[in-house]
Design an enzyme around this catalytic site. Structure first.
Site, short mmCIF file in Angstrom:
data_model
loop_
_atom_site.label_atom_id
_atom_site.label_comp_id
_atom_site.label_asym_id
_atom_site.label_seq_id
_atom_site.Cartn_x
_atom_site.Cartn_y
_atom_site.Cartn_z
CG LEU A 314 -1.77 1.25 1.46
CD1 LEU A 314 -2.69 1.52 0.27
CD2 LEU A 314 -2.57 1.12 2.74
NE ARG A 317 -1.76 1.87 -7.52
CZ ARG A 317 -2.19 3.09 -7.84
NH1 ARG A 317 -1.59 4.15 -7.34
NH2 ARG A 317 -3.20 3.25 -8.67
CD GLU A 318 -2.23 5.81 -1.54
OE1 GLU A 318 -2.05 7.01 -1.82
OE2 GLU A 318 -3.29 5.22 -1.80
CB SER A 319 4.35 7.71 -1.06
OG SER A 319 4.90 6.69 -0.23
CE1 TYR A 447 -4.40 3.09 -4.19
CE2 TYR A 447 -5.91 1.69 -2.96
CZ TYR A 447 -4.86 2.60 -2.99
OH TYR A 447 -4.27 3.00 -1.82
#
Length: 464
Positions: A314, A317-319, A447
């Protein structure tokens, strides 16, 4: 409706086939006998993902600083995007298992840089060539220098099981009447090369590309003795997947003069980069770390009751593990929290990795409680949590209500996801049950799929 039609159609097709089959064949047809709809490109597109068997090595597929990399991987990623499909990677250590998976329908494509070989043509159809490679003998510079095959008299050569190396060596033995022993091993070529370096074994065999890549970071390797001249290499698809084969070949033709040479140079010709990627503690090839934040991520995962590699997926995927990352919408930090969420969950400095992770974990715990009663099964609930994290739990709750209205199983993500993807359709987002209105729900569905795909990679390549 469409899903129900699909199930009924499938049953009718299987029933019709069963008139002339045994009981087992009626209900479990072999891939060779199944309609191409299920196993060829049409069926793959209906599924939504391209399943590929790959090797975990310094050129094919590995993880470096949390990111999936590799010559084969980057080509496959471009191919899947061209076909508008998700990419599902299966890391298989044994080539024979890859063939079994191909012909049982477990994977659609083998991307292991395999040499064209008559026996392999019996197991599947090769794509157009992606290039050529030689096979070389790998030894230590401390070992006697090979000037003829007779210099190997009485020695043992270890080769990876399932490769064509054994048959190549056997032909040499028989034609030249040289007495050396060929020992098959379940270990990968690169592991066998490491054993050569540590002098546990004297000789092994590898594709020249793999041997060259290893020679950049292992001193004292001798890879000068060729076993075979250059042979074409490619990917394999099932014999009953002609549409997929055509699509792969079209992609190769379109990319053989630009993308493929660029990637070849990146992974095979740039020895400095190969060295750093292959020896870094943040590489799955040499270490067992994903990022510098692993300890923080593990702490947060314990609070959630998650596998830490899922939470790492996660964060990636986010940053991409960038503490200063800021999205176009204003989301900040490792877990890309929006300003209102930062305030609600007590994050004063979003660029502080400790604050960002702890705030994100508190938000994830909130979402877990939100879905707990409606989705009691943990693995299914995690998918609802991830989608809610991306698009907001209000939109996912709308999809849950629509699924309930239309008689779908509201406790399974797959069925609720269908209605989330429909939230851009006025017929659904204008439904009186929908409270949060229009949403590009398909992006949230993608996502979730992307995070779970990264998680599968981390599970395969990084220890718990």
């Amino acid at each position: 409706m469409y899903k129900a039609f699909r199930i009924i159609s499938t049953f009718l097709i299987l029933s019709l086939f069963g008139v002339q089959c045994t009981f087992l064949e009626k209900y479990f047809p072999s891939p060779e006998d199944e309609p191409s709809y299920f196993l060829d490109l049409k069926g793959i597109k209906n599924r939504g993902t391209l399943r590929v068997a790959v090797d975990n090595n310094s050129t094919g597929y590995y993880i470096y600083r949390g990111r999936m990399m590799g010559y084969e991987y980057e080509m496959l990623r471009d191919l899947s995007e061209e076909l508008e499909l998700g990419l599902e990677i299966k890391v298989l250590t044994e080539i024979d298992e890859a063939f079994d998976q191909l012909n049982s329908g477990g994977v659609d494509l083998i991307a292991m840089n395999l040499e064209f070989d008559s026996l392999r043509f019996q197991k599947g159809n090769f794509s157009k060539p992606l290039g050529t490679i030689n096979t070389v003998l790998v030894g230590s510079t401390n070992s006697p220098r090979i000037q003829s095959w007779e210099d190997l008299e009485g020695d043992t050569i270890y080769v990876r099981k399932g490769t064509i190396y054994k048959s190549q060596l056997c032909r040499i033995k028989d034609s030249l009447n040289v007495n050396f022993t060929i020992e098959e091993s379940r270990l990968h070529e690169e592991t066998l090369i490491e054993k050569v370096v540590s002098e546990e074994i004297r000789w092994t065999v590898a594709d020249q590309n793999i041997a060259r890549a290893n020679a950049t970071y292992f001193d004292g390797l001798n890879i000068s003795w060729k076993i075979s001249e250059a042979k074409e290499v490619g990917w394999l698809v099932r014999k009953n997947s002609p549409q997929l084969l055509q699509a792969v070949n079209t992609w190769i033709e379109e990319n053989e003069k630009k993308l493929i040479p660029i990637l070849y140079s990146k992974y095979f010709l740039n020895s400095k980069n190969s060295y750093y990627r292959s020896t870094s503690p943040f590489s799955s090839l040499a270490g067992n770390r994903i990022s510098v934040f692993d300890d923080l991520i593990k702490e947060g995962a314990r609070e959630l009751g998650w596998d830490w590699r899922l939470l790492a997926s996660l964060v990636y995927r986010e940053s991409r593990f960038d503490t200063a990352a800021t999205s176009y919408a204003g989301a900040q930090g490792l877990l890309q929290l929006m300003p209102v969420t930062l305030e609600r969950f007590g994050v004063e400095n979003p660029n502080d990795p400790i604050e960002s992770l702890r705030g994100g974990v508190r938000y994830l715990r909130y979402l877990d409680k939100f879905w707990l009663e409606r989705v009691p099964e943990v693995n299914e609930r995690i998918k609802f949590i991830l989608a809610s994290y991306n698009i907001g739990h209000g939109h996912v709750e709308d999809a849950w209500r629509l699924a309930l209205k239309y008689g779908a199983n509201t406790q399974t993500w797959e069925e609720v996801a269908e209605y989330l993807a429909l939230k851009s359709d006025p017929e659904y987002y204008l439904d009186p049950l929908v409270r949060s209105g229009f949403a590009k729900g398909h992006l949230a569905v993608n996502y979730v799929r992307d995070i779970l795909s990264v998680f599968e990679s981390y599970k395969a390549l990084v220890e718990p």
